[in-house]
Design a protein around this motif. Structure first.
Motif, PDB file in Angstrom:
ATOM      1  N   SER A   6      17.395  32.386 -42.195  1.00 37.57           N
ATOM      2  CA  SER A   6      17.541  33.322 -41.093  1.00 37.57           C
ATOM      3  C   SER A   6      18.460  32.666 -40.067  1.00 37.57           C
ATOM      4  O   SER A   6      18.029  31.786 -39.322  1.00 37.57           O
ATOM      5  CB  SER A   6      16.169  33.630 -40.480  1.00 37.57           C
ATOM      6  OG  SER A   6      16.312  34.439 -39.342  1.00 37.57           O
ATOM      7  N   GLY A   7      19.723  33.061 -40.074  1.00 36.34           N
ATOM      8  CA  GLY A   7      20.680  32.448 -39.150  1.00 36.34           C
ATOM      9  C   GLY A   7      20.847  30.977 -39.483  1.00 36.34           C
ATOM     10  O   GLY A   7      21.158  30.616 -40.614  1.00 36.34           O
ATOM     11  N   ASP A   8      20.614  30.120 -38.511  1.00 44.06           N
ATOM     12  CA  ASP A   8      20.740  28.674 -38.692  1.00 44.06           C
ATOM     13  C   ASP A   8      19.425  28.021 -39.104  1.00 44.06           C
ATOM     14  O   ASP A   8      19.286  26.801 -39.002  1.00 44.06           O
ATOM     15  CB  ASP A   8      21.223  28.030 -37.392  1.00 44.06           C
ATOM     16  CG  ASP A   8      22.634  28.448 -37.032  1.00 44.06           C
ATOM     17  OD1 ASP A   8      23.409  28.761 -37.960  1.00 44.06           O
ATOM     18  OD2 ASP A   8      22.953  28.465 -35.828  1.00 44.06           O
ATOM     19  N   TYR A   9      18.458  28.791 -39.556  1.00 40.57           N
ATOM     20  CA  TYR A   9      17.133  28.286 -39.872  1.00 40.57           C
ATOM     21  C   TYR A   9      16.764  28.570 -41.321  1.00 40.57           C
ATOM     22  O   TYR A   9      17.179  29.565 -41.896  1.00 40.57           O
ATOM     23  CB  TYR A   9      16.085  28.953 -38.974  1.00 40.57           C
ATOM     24  CG  TYR A   9      16.390  28.821 -37.504  1.00 40.57           C
ATOM     25  CD1 TYR A   9      15.966  27.714 -36.786  1.00 40.57           C
ATOM     26  CD2 TYR A   9      17.117  29.798 -36.832  1.00 40.57           C
ATOM     27  CE1 TYR A   9      16.256  27.583 -35.440  1.00 40.57           C
ATOM     28  CE2 TYR A   9      17.411  29.686 -35.481  1.00 40.57           C
ATOM     29  CZ  TYR A   9      16.972  28.572 -34.788  1.00 40.57           C
ATOM     30  OH  TYR A   9      17.254  28.437 -33.461  1.00 40.57           O
ATOM     31  N   ALA A  75      15.261  24.123 -38.324  1.00 36.79           N
ATOM     32  CA  ALA A  75      16.640  24.212 -37.833  1.00 36.79           C
ATOM     33  C   ALA A  75      17.545  23.340 -38.691  1.00 36.79           C
ATOM     34  O   ALA A  75      17.091  22.480 -39.442  1.00 36.79           O
ATOM     35  CB  ALA A  75      16.700  23.782 -36.370  1.00 36.79           C
ATOM     36  N   GLU A 116      13.427  26.614 -26.608  1.00 35.29           N
ATOM     37  CA  GLU A 116      14.880  26.602 -26.794  1.00 35.29           C
ATOM     38  C   GLU A 116      15.330  27.408 -28.013  1.00 35.29           C
ATOM     39  O   GLU A 116      16.521  27.652 -28.191  1.00 35.29           O
ATOM     40  CB  GLU A 116      15.409  25.159 -26.878  1.00 35.29           C
ATOM     41  CG  GLU A 116      14.881  24.357 -28.046  1.00 35.29           C
ATOM     42  CD  GLU A 116      13.570  23.611 -27.790  1.00 35.29           C
ATOM     43  OE1 GLU A 116      13.328  22.629 -28.518  1.00 35.29           O
ATOM     44  OE2 GLU A 116      12.789  23.992 -26.885  1.00 35.29           O
ATOM     45  N   HIS A 117      14.393  27.868 -28.827  1.00 35.98           N
ATOM     46  CA  HIS A 117      14.721  28.673 -30.008  1.00 35.98           C
ATOM     47  C   HIS A 117      14.267  30.136 -29.863  1.00 35.98           C
ATOM     48  O   HIS A 117      14.466  30.928 -30.775  1.00 35.98           O
ATOM     49  CB  HIS A 117      14.098  28.064 -31.262  1.00 35.98           C
ATOM     50  CG  HIS A 117      14.629  26.705 -31.575  1.00 35.98           C
ATOM     51  ND1 HIS A 117      15.826  26.493 -32.230  1.00 35.98           N
ATOM     52  CD2 HIS A 117      14.121  25.471 -31.300  1.00 35.98           C
ATOM     53  CE1 HIS A 117      16.026  25.190 -32.359  1.00 35.98           C
ATOM     54  NE2 HIS A 117      15.016  24.554 -31.796  1.00 35.98           N
ATOM     55  N   ARG A 118      13.655  30.462 -28.742  1.00 37.70           N
ATOM     56  CA  ARG A 118      13.178  31.828 -28.538  1.00 37.70           C
ATOM     57  C   ARG A 118      14.350  32.779 -28.363  1.00 37.70           C
ATOM     58  O   ARG A 118      15.414  32.400 -27.891  1.00 37.70           O
ATOM     59  CB  ARG A 118      12.242  31.893 -27.332  1.00 37.70           C
ATOM     60  CG  ARG A 118      10.952  31.153 -27.606  1.00 37.70           C
ATOM     61  CD  ARG A 118       9.983  31.170 -26.463  1.00 37.70           C
ATOM     62  NE  ARG A 118       8.840  30.327 -26.817  1.00 37.70           N
ATOM     63  CZ  ARG A 118       8.075  29.718 -25.939  1.00 37.70           C
ATOM     64  NH1 ARG A 118       8.288  29.874 -24.640  1.00 37.70           N
ATOM     65  NH2 ARG A 118       7.071  28.959 -26.357  1.00 37.70           N
ATOM     66  N   GLY A 119      14.130  34.037 -28.756  1.00 44.63           N
ATOM     67  CA  GLY A 119      15.171  35.047 -28.648  1.00 44.63           C
ATOM     68  C   GLY A 119      16.158  35.010 -29.803  1.00 44.63           C
ATOM     69  O   GLY A 119      17.136  35.745 -29.810  1.00 44.63           O
ATOM     70  N   SER A 120      15.884  34.174 -30.797  1.00 54.85           N
ATOM     71  CA  SER A 120      16.795  34.007 -31.934  1.00 54.85           C
ATOM     72  C   SER A 120      16.366  34.825 -33.148  1.00 54.85           C
ATOM     73  O   SER A 120      17.034  34.768 -34.181  1.00 54.85           O
ATOM     74  CB  SER A 120      16.858  32.524 -32.318  1.00 54.85           C
ATOM     75  OG  SER A 120      15.574  32.088 -32.760  1.00 54.85           O
ATOM     76  N   LEU A 122      13.429  34.315 -34.615  1.00 54.83           N
ATOM     77  CA  LEU A 122      12.553  33.488 -35.449  1.00 54.83           C
ATOM     78  C   LEU A 122      11.160  34.063 -35.633  1.00 54.83           C
ATOM     79  O   LEU A 122      10.585  33.922 -36.710  1.00 54.83           O
ATOM     80  CB  LEU A 122      12.435  32.076 -34.881  1.00 54.83           C
ATOM     81  CG  LEU A 122      13.578  31.141 -35.186  1.00 54.83           C
ATOM     82  CD1 LEU A 122      13.261  29.732 -34.718  1.00 54.83           C
ATOM     83  CD2 LEU A 122      13.894  31.131 -36.666  1.00 54.83           C
TER      84      LEU A 122
END
Length: 188
Positions: A6-9, A75, A116-120, A122
């Protein structure tokens, strides 16, 4: 269960040998400003647990079949950015709080994403992995409980497709801790 990207994760189930990372992330979650209404455990209580507690929890999550599975979002730098755990509850039993369970269902607990990862996206990616696993395990729906004052979490759960069921749970009569049940159901 395989990992998804999922994206960069990478979202995947934890392995039994990853108990130390699971413990570290749990302690970070319990230091979150909302931890007092988001989790049933305190940071201080978690610190007193022996390593064997975290070792057993990670091993159970990795076992097939286990009745529980912890998922993490990893990440690109290897940091665990978030987590969710899904427990399978059997119809005809009682849940952890003593309430009757009417369906074979997944019960989401331990939801946390580092600030710092919220709103991504996740939370949704973690839920997607947990819900897919619960469905593979024969769950008819997935549920979670969220504190009435935790608007941030309620919003994230709605974005992930969960809706209030109308069920409320009084966790602590002395402190007035009311939680709402949110559910994600699918056609049979």
């Amino acid at each position: 269960m395989s990992a998804t990207t999922s994206g960069d994760y990478v979202v995947r189930a934890i392995r039994g040998d990853e108990w130390e990372a699971a413990k570290r992330l749990r302690l970070v979650a319990l230091r979150d400003p909302m931890a007092g209404i988001a989790f049933l455990e305190t940071y201080e209580d978690a610190l007193t647990r022996p390593d064997s507690f975290y070792q057993e929890r990670a091993a159970r999550s990795a076992d097939e079949p286990s009745g529980a599975r912890q998922f993490i979002a990893e990440a690109s730098d290897g940091e665990w950015a978030g987590t969710v755990t899904v427990l399978i509850e059997e119809a005809g039993t009682k849940d952890w709080a003593g309430f009757p369970v009417e369906w074979r269902q997944g019960h989401v607990v331990g939801v946390f994403v580092r600030p710092e990862h919220r709103g991504s996206g996740l939370v949704k990616a973690l839920f997607d992995a947990g819900v897919a696993w619960a469905r593979e395990e024969g769950a008819e729906r997935v549920r979670l409980l969220v504190h009435e004052d935790n608007a941030r979490a309620q919003g994230a759960y709605r974005k992930a497709g969960f809706v209030p069921s109308g069920v409320t749970v009084q966790l602590d009569a002395d402190e007035g801790k009311t939680e709402f049940e949110f559910v994600l159901e699918w056609p049979s």
